[in-house]
Design a protein around this motif. Structure first.
Motif, PDB file in Angstrom:
ATOM      1  N   LYS A 195      56.851  98.055  21.079  1.00  0.00           N
ATOM      2  CA  LYS A 195      58.312  97.999  21.184  1.00  0.00           C
ATOM      3  C   LYS A 195      58.853  99.201  21.947  1.00  0.00           C
ATOM      4  CE  LYS A 195      62.538  97.863  18.399  1.00  0.00           C
ATOM      5  NZ  LYS A 195      63.161  96.856  19.283  1.00  0.00           N
ATOM      6  N   GLU A 198      58.045  98.730  25.535  1.00  0.00           N
ATOM      7  CA  GLU A 198      58.863  97.654  26.097  1.00  0.00           C
ATOM      8  C   GLU A 198      60.241  98.177  26.522  1.00  0.00           C
ATOM      9  OE1 GLU A 198      60.562  93.240  24.755  1.00  0.00           O
ATOM     10  OE2 GLU A 198      59.824  94.656  23.255  1.00  0.00           O
ATOM     11  N   GLU A 199      60.799  99.084  25.748  1.00  0.00           N
ATOM     12  CA  GLU A 199      62.127  99.631  26.047  1.00  0.00           C
ATOM     13  C   GLU A 199      62.133 100.479  27.311  1.00  0.00           C
ATOM     14  OE1 GLU A 199      63.034 101.663  22.473  1.00  0.00           O
ATOM     15  OE2 GLU A 199      63.607  99.839  21.365  1.00  0.00           O
ATOM     16  N   PRO A 202      60.998  98.161  33.100  1.00  0.00           N
ATOM     17  CA  PRO A 202      62.082  97.404  33.741  1.00  0.00           C
ATOM     18  C   PRO A 202      61.950  95.910  33.447  1.00  0.00           C
ATOM     19  CG  PRO A 202      60.474  98.117  35.377  1.00  0.00           C
ATOM     20  CD  PRO A 202      60.090  98.780  34.092  1.00  0.00           C
ATOM     21  N   THR A 203      63.037  95.295  32.983  1.00  0.00           N
ATOM     22  CA  THR A 203      62.988  93.893  32.573  1.00  0.00           C
ATOM     23  C   THR A 203      62.778  92.942  33.746  1.00  0.00           C
ATOM     24  OG1 THR A 203      65.411  93.809  32.706  1.00  0.00           O
ATOM     25  CG2 THR A 203      64.433  94.296  30.558  1.00  0.00           C
ATOM     26  N   GLN A 204      63.092  93.378  34.948  1.00  0.00           N
ATOM     27  CA  GLN A 204      62.870  92.508  36.108  1.00  0.00           C
ATOM     28  C   GLN A 204      61.399  92.437  36.498  1.00  0.00           C
ATOM     29  OE1 GLN A 204      64.363  95.411  36.145  1.00  0.00           O
ATOM     30  NE2 GLN A 204      64.002  96.585  38.027  1.00  0.00           N
ATOM     31  N   MET A 207      57.750  91.215  30.980  1.00  0.00           N
ATOM     32  CA  MET A 207      58.293  90.341  29.941  1.00  0.00           C
ATOM     33  C   MET A 207      57.363  90.360  28.738  1.00  0.00           C
ATOM     34  SD  MET A 207      58.981  86.220  30.012  1.00  0.00           S
ATOM     35  CE  MET A 207      60.152  86.377  31.354  1.00  0.00           C
ATOM     36  N   ARG A 208      57.972  90.444  27.578  1.00  0.00           N
ATOM     37  CA  ARG A 208      57.189  90.310  26.349  1.00  0.00           C
ATOM     38  C   ARG A 208      57.073  88.832  26.023  1.00  0.00           C
ATOM     39  NH1 ARG A 208      57.704  94.167  21.037  1.00  0.00           N
ATOM     40  NH2 ARG A 208      55.910  93.353  19.903  1.00  0.00           N
ATOM     41  N   ILE A 214      52.736  92.214  26.453  1.00  0.00           N
ATOM     42  CA  ILE A 214      53.732  92.286  27.526  1.00  0.00           C
ATOM     43  C   ILE A 214      52.987  92.016  28.827  1.00  0.00           C
ATOM     44  CG2 ILE A 214      55.300  93.794  28.827  1.00  0.00           C
ATOM     45  CD1 ILE A 214      55.763  95.353  26.233  1.00  0.00           C
ATOM     46  N   TYR A 241      59.244  84.004  21.690  1.00  0.00           N
ATOM     47  CA  TYR A 241      59.587  84.371  23.059  1.00  0.00           C
ATOM     48  C   TYR A 241      59.625  83.171  24.001  1.00  0.00           C
ATOM     49  CZ  TYR A 241      58.522  88.963  21.161  1.00  0.00           C
ATOM     50  OH  TYR A 241      58.521  90.095  20.382  1.00  0.00           O
ATOM     51  N   THR A 244      62.949  82.652  26.356  1.00  0.00           N
ATOM     52  CA  THR A 244      62.984  83.554  27.510  1.00  0.00           C
ATOM     53  C   THR A 244      61.905  83.185  28.511  1.00  0.00           C
ATOM     54  OG1 THR A 244      63.760  85.333  26.071  1.00  0.00           O
ATOM     55  CG2 THR A 244      62.904  85.975  28.226  1.00  0.00           C
TER      56      THR A 244
END
Length: 253
Positions: A195, A198-199, A202-204, A207-208, A214, A241, A244
């Motif tokens: 976690k 993950e933070e 970069p989300t782009q 992906m988890r 991830i 998940y 998403t």
């Protein structure tokens, strides 16, 4: 770069040896010697240092206890790091958990000491280089500019890992394994949570897809309803998940 250091050990001979090694090293500056962790803590309240060479087995307050106190009380941007010096190898994992830079097992010589000191110097140089410098705002600066790497604590080193080199990340109980394109058979093992990592990603680009995985989006070779394929590795997609992940699949259609 010069690092301000203290030595802490309840054994006079060991304390004298570490102090002499510090004074012998050009990029280290000895600012104090303490025969107890309590005395060292009192001094650190008013005069923080960069690096502590710290024994573990001491009366009243152990080196590990002092390390935990310092971890909770870091002030502002000042960072104090620890190199443990001990005769007991069973504390190695505990030293890793309190974010020690290295672990010197007694008796050690100057060559071993210098190797650990160089790790500390490299760490602080990396931190110094990664600090943002104040600059005047530029109208043409891209709004989405960001770094393309992260730093991972691996054993007693801070390792720079490029985002583009990451294939996928597996979360274990107290650790993560980072699998890389440059060396897919030897993942980097870091003491952090999935976690937390993950933070930072970069989300782009990432992906988890599972409580334990991830994935790097541009490394995906194939997808199905419940799995992701990266090279020869099949990674499950859990129900949590799927929504998403389904949105991501639409880009493939």
């Amino acid at each position: 770069m010069t690092l301000n250091c203290i030595a802490v050990d309840d054994e006079p001979l060991a304390l004298g040896l570490v102090g002499a090694f510090i004074e012998k090293t050009p990029f280290l500056k000895l600012t104090g010697r303490y025969s107890s962790a309590v005395a060292a803590l009192q001094a650190l309240i008013t005069t923080p240092v960069d690096l502590i060479f710290l024994d573990i087995q001491m009366p009243d307050l152990t080196g590990l206890e002092l390390a935990r106190v310092l971890e909770r009380s870091q002030r502002g941007n000042h960072v104090t790091r620890i190199i443990f010096t001990t005769a007991f190898d069973q504390f190695a994992l505990d030293g890793f958990r309190v974010d020690a830079l290295d672990y010197l097992l007694k008796p050690f010589n100057y060559e071993e000491f210098l190797r650990a000191a160089n790790k500390a110097r490299q760490y602080f140089e990396l931190i110094h280089r990664s600090e943002p410098l104040p600059v005047a705002p530029l109208p043409a600066a891209p709004a989405e500019a960001s770094d393309d790497y992260l730093f991972l604590k691996v054993e007693y080193q801070l390792v720079r890992v490029a985002y583009q080199d990451i294939l996928y990340i597996e979360g274990l109980k107290d650790y993560v394994k980072v699998y890389r394109q440059s060396d897919p058979t030897k993942p980097l093992l870091s003491l952090t949570s999935l976690k937390s990592l993950e933070e930072k990603l970069p989300t782009q680009k990432f992906m988890r897809v599972h409580r334990s995985f991830i994935v790097a989006l541009d490394r995906i070779d194939a997808v199905s309803r419940n799995t992701v394929q990266i090279g020869a590795v099949t990674i499950p997609v859990s129900d949590q998940y799927k929504d998403t992940f389904s949105q991501f699949i639409q880009r493939w259609l």
